[in-house]
Design an enzyme around this catalytic site. Structure first.
Site, PDB file in Angstrom:
ATOM      1  N   PHE A  80      26.374  43.980  29.625  1.00  0.00           N
ATOM      2  CA  PHE A  80      26.115  44.568  30.933  1.00  0.00           C
ATOM      3  C   PHE A  80      25.369  43.609  31.865  1.00  0.00           C
ATOM      4  CE2 PHE A  80      26.239  48.374  28.216  1.00  0.00           C
ATOM      5  CZ  PHE A  80      27.065  49.225  28.946  1.00  0.00           C
ATOM      6  N   THR A 133      33.610  45.037  37.187  1.00  0.00           N
ATOM      7  CA  THR A 133      33.609  45.920  38.354  1.00  0.00           C
ATOM      8  C   THR A 133      34.974  45.931  39.032  1.00  0.00           C
ATOM      9  OG1 THR A 133      32.673  46.176  40.581  1.00  0.00           O
ATOM     10  CG2 THR A 133      32.728  43.963  39.694  1.00  0.00           C
ATOM     11  N   ASP A 134      35.252  47.007  39.767  1.00  0.00           N
ATOM     12  CA  ASP A 134      36.487  47.057  40.552  1.00  0.00           C
ATOM     13  C   ASP A 134      36.441  46.128  41.755  1.00  0.00           C
ATOM     14  OD1 ASP A 134      34.639  48.487  42.070  1.00  0.00           O
ATOM     15  OD2 ASP A 134      35.836  50.312  42.201  1.00  0.00           O
ATOM     16  N   GLU A 135      35.263  45.641  42.117  1.00  0.00           N
ATOM     17  CA  GLU A 135      35.139  44.804  43.300  1.00  0.00           C
ATOM     18  C   GLU A 135      35.846  43.462  43.161  1.00  0.00           C
ATOM     19  OE1 GLU A 135      31.424  44.760  45.413  1.00  0.00           O
ATOM     20  OE2 GLU A 135      30.693  46.496  44.299  1.00  0.00           O
ATOM     21  N   TYR A 159      28.797  38.334  45.079  1.00  0.00           N
ATOM     22  CA  TYR A 159      28.690  39.143  43.867  1.00  0.00           C
ATOM     23  C   TYR A 159      30.036  39.293  43.175  1.00  0.00           C
ATOM     24  CZ  TYR A 159      28.965  43.417  41.116  1.00  0.00           C
ATOM     25  OH  TYR A 159      29.240  44.324  40.122  1.00  0.00           O
ATOM     26  N   SER A 160      31.041  39.785  43.916  1.00  0.00           N
ATOM     27  CA  SER A 160      32.328  40.043  43.272  1.00  0.00           C
ATOM     28  C   SER A 160      33.001  38.747  42.826  1.00  0.00           C
ATOM     29  CB  SER A 160      33.241  40.848  44.198  1.00  0.00           C
ATOM     30  OG  SER A 160      33.457  40.199  45.430  1.00  0.00           O
ATOM     31  N   LYS A 163      31.462  37.881  39.505  1.00  0.00           N
ATOM     32  CA  LYS A 163      31.978  38.748  38.448  1.00  0.00           C
ATOM     33  C   LYS A 163      33.422  38.399  38.114  1.00  0.00           C
ATOM     34  CE  LYS A 163      30.418  41.735  36.514  1.00  0.00           C
ATOM     35  NZ  LYS A 163      29.700  41.769  35.203  1.00  0.00           N
ATOM     36  N   TYR A 216      25.896  52.218  56.921  1.00  0.00           N
ATOM     37  CA  TYR A 216      26.557  51.009  57.398  1.00  0.00           C
ATOM     38  C   TYR A 216      27.758  51.345  58.275  1.00  0.00           C
ATOM     39  CZ  TYR A 216      24.163  47.718  54.224  1.00  0.00           C
ATOM     40  OH  TYR A 216      23.247  46.930  53.577  1.00  0.00           O
ATOM     41  N   ARG A 223      34.828  54.705  48.343  1.00  0.00           N
ATOM     42  CA  ARG A 223      34.603  54.262  46.975  1.00  0.00           C
ATOM     43  C   ARG A 223      35.035  55.360  45.997  1.00  0.00           C
ATOM     44  NH1 ARG A 223      34.286  50.476  49.767  1.00  0.00           N
ATOM     45  NH2 ARG A 223      32.605  48.943  49.960  1.00  0.00           N
ATOM     46  N   HIS A 294      32.201  43.606  54.549  1.00  0.00           N
ATOM     47  CA  HIS A 294      32.129  44.864  53.810  1.00  0.00           C
ATOM     48  C   HIS A 294      33.530  45.355  53.452  1.00  0.00           C
ATOM     49  CE1 HIS A 294      29.674  48.870  53.464  1.00  0.00           C
ATOM     50  NE2 HIS A 294      30.285  48.525  52.346  1.00  0.00           N
TER      51      HIS A 294
END
Length: 354
Positions: A80, A133-135, A159-160, A163, A216, A223, A294
Site C-alpha cells: 500500500f 489507482t484508477d488515476e 501522483y498518477s 503510480k 474545486y 469519481r 484536474h
C-alpha cells in the site's frame, strides 16, 4: 503463515490490517514510515495483540526490507505504501517519485531475492500484491465507458504518473523475472481513518468547525466511490484466488460528481449533528479555483473481479457514507489529533490562494 503490509498506518492500509485481523489469525508485519498521513492511532485497538507487529521504516531501505523478509518469512507482501494526494504531488513531486517509484523498485528487488531463495510450496504460494489507482488511466469524457484493465495508461498528474510507473515496474518484474505478482487499480476510497485532506473527511471536518467547504471549479468532477472495507475484501479475494500476473480493477459502482458528494454529506450532518444556529451546513459551501490538470471523470468497470473471483462491494454509497459520517462524529478526538500545525499549514498553502 505471515503477511507483510507496507503503508499499514495509512488510511487504506490500516483499514486492511484491522479488517485482516478480524477475518483471520494470520499475523501481520506492518511497515510504515509514519509520514504526515501515517497514524499509529489507527491501529491503537491492536495494542498487545501478538498477531500485529509494527515496524517504523522506509520502503526505500533495502537492508530493512531484507531483514524483515528473512526474519518473518511472509507468504505475501501487500504493498500500500505510497504518496497519494494529487495536490501535494503538484506542489512537491519529488517525494512522490521517491516513494512510489524508488520504493516500489526496492520492494520488488527485495521480494525477488527472497522469493528466488524459497523452495517447494512456499515458493509456489508466495505473492506480491501491488495496490494502485484508477488515476493511472487518465480522464474519461462524460459518455466514455468505464476503465477496464486493458485501458491504456494516460496519467495526468505527478501522483498518477508515479503510480503508473510503479505499475509498470511490477508488471516488468513478473514478465522478466517470474516474480508472482498481482495488481489492483481501485477507485476513490472513503471510510474511517481517512486523512482530512481528501474530499469527504475534509468536508466533514470543515463543516463541524464552521469553516468554508471549498469546492474545486464547478464541482462536476465525477469519481467512482468505494467503501474502504469493500476494497479490503477485494484484496483478500485477490490474494486467495487471483491469477498471477493479472490486474483487477476494484470499484464501487458509485459514479457521482463532487458537488453531489458534498450535498449528501451536508444532509447527513444536518440530520446527525445540526448547526447550533439551526441553519444548514450548505451555507458554508465556497467555490474555489480548480486545481491544475484536474481530471474530469474516473469510472471503474469491476466486472472482471466479479466474474473471475466472485467479488462485489457489500456497501452502497448510501450505506457507506452514513457509516463514514457516523464514525467521524464518534471519533472527534482522532480528528483533533490529526489536525496539527503542519496539516493546517498545508490547508492554508493549498486553499487560501484559491
Amino acid at each position: 503463515m505471515t503477511i507483510l503490509v507496507t503503508g499499514g498506518a495509512g488510511f487504506i492500509g490500516s483499514n486492511f490490517v484491522l479488517d485482516w485481523l478480524k477475518q483471520s489469525d494470520e499475523p501481520v508485519i506492518n511497515l510504515d514510515k509514519l509520514t504526515y498521513a501515517g497514524n499509529p492511532e489507527n491501529f491503537a485497538s491492536l495494542t498487545g495483540d501478538a498477531r500485529h507487529t509494527f515496524v517504523q521504516g522506509d520502503i526505500c531501505d533495502r537492508a530493512l526490507i531484507d531483514r524483515l523478509l528473512a526474519e518473518h518469512q511472509p507468504r505475501a507482501i501487500v504493498h500500500f505504501a505510497a504518496e497519494s494526494h494529487v495536490d501535494r504531488s503538484i506542489h512537491g513531486p519529488g517525494e512522490f517519485l521517491r516513494t512510489n517509484i524508488d520504493g516500489t523498485f526496492t520492494l520488488l528487488e527485495a521480494a525477488r531475492a527472497y522469493w528466488s531463495a524459497l523452495e517447494g510450496d512456499p515458493k509456489t504460494a508466495f505473492r506480491f500484491h501491488h495496490v494502485s489507482t484508477d488515476e493511472v488511466y487518465g480522464s474519461l469524457k462524460p459518455t466514455d465507458p468505464p476503465f477496464t484493465e486493458t485501458n491504456p495508461y494516460e496519467p495526468n498528474s505527478p501522483y498518477s504518473a508515479s503510480k503508473a510507473a510503479s505499475d509498470h515496474l511490477v508488471r516488468a518484474w513478473h514478465h522478466t523475472y517470474g516474480l508472482p505478482v498481482t495488481t489492483s487499480n481501485c477507485s476513490n476510497n472513503y471510510g474511517p481513518y481517512h486523512f482530512p485532506e481528501k474530499l469527504i473527511p475534509l468536508m466533514i471536518a470543515n463543516a463541524l468547525a464552521g469553516k468554508a467547504l471549498p469546492i474545486y471549479g464547478d464541482g462536476q468532477q465525477i469519481r467512482d466511490w468505494l467503501y474502504v472495507t469493500d476494497h479490503c475484501s477485494a484484496i483478500r479475494a485477490i490474494l486467495a484466488k487471483g491469477k498471477v500476473g493479472e490486474v483487477y480493477n476494484v470499484g464501487g459502482w458509485n459514479e457521482m460528481p463532487n458537488i453531489e458528494i458534498v450535498q449528501t454529506l451536508i444532509k447527513l450532518l444536518d440530520e446527525l449533528s445540526p448547526r447550533a444556529d439551526g441553519k444548514s451546513y450548505a451555507e458554508q459551501i465556497t467555490y474555489v479555483t480548480d486545481r491544475p490538470g484536474h481530471d474530469r471523470r474516473y469510472a471503474i468497470d469491476a466486472r472482471k473481479i466479479e466474474r473471475e473471483l466472485g467479488w462485489r462491494p457489500a456497501e452502497t454509497f448510501q450505506t457507506g457514507i452514513r457509516k463514514t459520517v457516523e464514525w467521524y462524529l464518534a471519533n472527534q478526538d482522532w480528528v483533533a489529533n490529526v489536525l496539527n500545525g503542519s496539516y493546517r499549514e498545508w490547508l492554508a498553502k493549498n486553499y487560501e490562494a484559491r
